[in-house]
Design an enzyme around this catalytic site. Sequence first.
Site, mmCIF file in Angstrom:
data_model
loop_
_atom_site.group_PDB
_atom_site.id
_atom_site.type_symbol
_atom_site.label_atom_id
_atom_site.label_comp_id
_atom_site.label_asym_id
_atom_site.label_seq_id
_atom_site.Cartn_x
_atom_site.Cartn_y
_atom_site.Cartn_z
ATOM 1 C CB SER A 117 -13.139 47.737 -10.603
ATOM 2 O OG SER A 117 -14.153 47.669 -11.554
ATOM 3 C CG ASP A 141 -22.320 39.570 -9.055
ATOM 4 O OD1 ASP A 141 -23.523 39.670 -9.333
ATOM 5 O OD2 ASP A 141 -21.412 39.738 -9.885
ATOM 6 C CG MET A 183 -28.065 38.966 -13.147
ATOM 7 S SD MET A 183 -27.689 40.721 -13.412
ATOM 8 C CE MET A 183 -28.124 40.893 -15.132
ATOM 9 N N GLY A 184 -25.464 36.961 -10.497
ATOM 10 C CA GLY A 184 -24.518 36.595 -9.437
ATOM 11 C C GLY A 184 -23.209 36.046 -9.967
ATOM 12 N NE ARG A 260 -45.039 29.067 -19.931
ATOM 13 C CZ ARG A 260 -45.736 27.948 -20.132
ATOM 14 N NH1 ARG A 260 -45.289 26.790 -19.673
ATOM 15 N NH2 ARG A 260 -46.896 27.977 -20.781
HETATM 16 O O1 F6P Z 1 -21.417 41.571 -11.829
HETATM 17 C C1 F6P Z 1 -22.697 42.097 -11.901
HETATM 18 C C2 F6P Z 1 -23.528 41.407 -12.940
HETATM 19 O O2 F6P Z 1 -24.836 41.957 -12.897
HETATM 20 C C3 F6P Z 1 -23.563 39.890 -12.833
HETATM 21 O O3 F6P Z 1 -24.414 39.429 -11.813
HETATM 22 C C4 F6P Z 1 -24.002 39.497 -14.225
HETATM 23 O O4 F6P Z 1 -23.544 38.216 -14.571
HETATM 24 C C5 F6P Z 1 -23.331 40.542 -15.081
HETATM 25 O O5 F6P Z 1 -23.024 41.637 -14.242
HETATM 26 C C6 F6P Z 1 -24.167 41.017 -16.239
HETATM 27 O O6 F6P Z 1 -23.404 41.895 -16.991
HETATM 28 P P1 F6P Z 1 -23.960 42.736 -18.218
HETATM 29 O O7 F6P Z 1 -24.513 44.017 -17.665
HETATM 30 O O8 F6P Z 1 -22.748 42.974 -19.041
HETATM 31 O O9 F6P Z 1 -25.022 41.930 -18.887
#
Ligand code: F6P
Length: 359
Positions: A117, A141, A183-184, A260
Site C-alpha cells: 500500500s 511480515d 506466513m511472511g 507432520r
Molecule cells: O502480508 C500479510 C500476509 O499475511 C502474508 O504473510 C501472507 O502471505 C498473505 O498476507 C496472506 O494473504 P491472504 O490473506 O490473501 O491469504
Amino acid sequence: MKRIGIMTTGGDCSGLNTVIQRVVTGAMRRGWTVVGIMDGTDGLCVDPVRAVTFDANTLPIETARLAGSWLHNGHAGALNYETAAATGRLAEFNQTIRRALRHLKLDTLILVGGNGSLSLAWNNREIYADVSLVCIPKTIDMDIPLTDNTVGFDTAVSQVVSFCDQLILTARSHHRWFVVQTMGRDCGNLALHAGVAFGADAILIPEIKFDPDALVAHIQSRPRDYGIVMVSEGVSLRGHSGRPADIISRKLSAAGIANRAVYPEHFQRAGDTTAGDRILAARMADAALDAIDNNETYVMTAMQNGQCVTVPLSEFFAAGDVTDDPNISGMQTANAYVSPDDPLLMVAHNMGAYIGEEK
Ligand code: F6P
C-alpha cells in the site's frame, strides 16, 4: 479545526484497532474531526462513498485490543488497484479515489498499510494531490524498509509461539516433529522471531539457503525425538514445488523421522493485540498526529533506534529492495528482508538451532 481521514489497507493484523482508537482520541483532543473510510480504497470507489464520522463512543477502549480492523480492509474482487490494473482501468481508478477524497473534504489522510500500500501511494501520487498523506506501517511480515518495527508483528510472533506451545505437548506424546510453516511472504522475520522466542530446533527463512541433508542430520542429532522445525512460507528448495513445510516434511519422513507439517495460517493475523503492539500503535498514532500538526506530507511513521520518527515516503521507497508487484503489472514494491547481520541469527545458532548455511 482539521478534518482527517483514516483507512486500513492490505491484509489485516492485530493492532489496527488500537491505531484507529488512539488516532481518534488524539485527534478529538485537538478538536479535529476524524472520518473513517470503510473497506480501504474499495470504500472510496462506490457512490456514496462508504465513510463514518467517529465520535468518542464509535470504537470504545474495550474493543481497541481486538484483532481485525473495525474499518475493514476491503473485499476480494472489488474495484481496487489490482482489479483496476488487470482491467486497464488504473487511470479511472486513480481519478475516482482523488474525487472521493475531495468529496470528503479531508485535510489529511492517515493510511495504515503495508509495503504494498505504501509503495502504491508513492507510485500514484496524483491520487493524494488534494490532501496531505501520513502513513503508519503495519504488517505481520515486518518487511517495510526504514522501520525497526511494524504494527501487528509482535502479536503475530506471539500467536505463532502460543501455537507451538500447544503443539509441543502432542509432539512429545507421539515422539514426533512438527514442521510449522509461518506466513511472511518473502521475508523471514516472523519465522526467525517466533523460532527464537519458542526455541525451535531449526529455523528456515528465505534469506538463507539450507541443505536438506544437513537439516536431517541436525534433527537426528538432537537430544530429543520431538520438537519444532520453523519454516517461513517464502522458503524454496531447488527442484521442488509446493509448500515448503510439505517438502521438508517429506524429506524428514524419507529419513525415518516421524513428523507432520502444520499451518497456523490466518491465526497469525488474529489474537488480542499484545501490550508491545499497543504501545507501538500508540506511539505511531501520536507521531502521525504530530506530523499533521507540523504540516508534513508523504511521510511514514517509523521506529528507528527506539525513537518514533517520520521518514519521507521517497526515502522508504529508495531504501527498499524494489521488485515488480506480483499482482499489479507496471507497479513496483519496496521490500525489506532479514539482514545477514541480524543479531537474532547468531542467537538462534548459539541456542543450537539449525539455520542453514552459516555465516
Ligand atoms: O502480508 C500479510 C500476509 O499475511 C502474508 O504473510 C501472507 O502471505 C498473505 O498476507 C496472506 O494473504 P491472504 O490473506 O490473501 O491469504
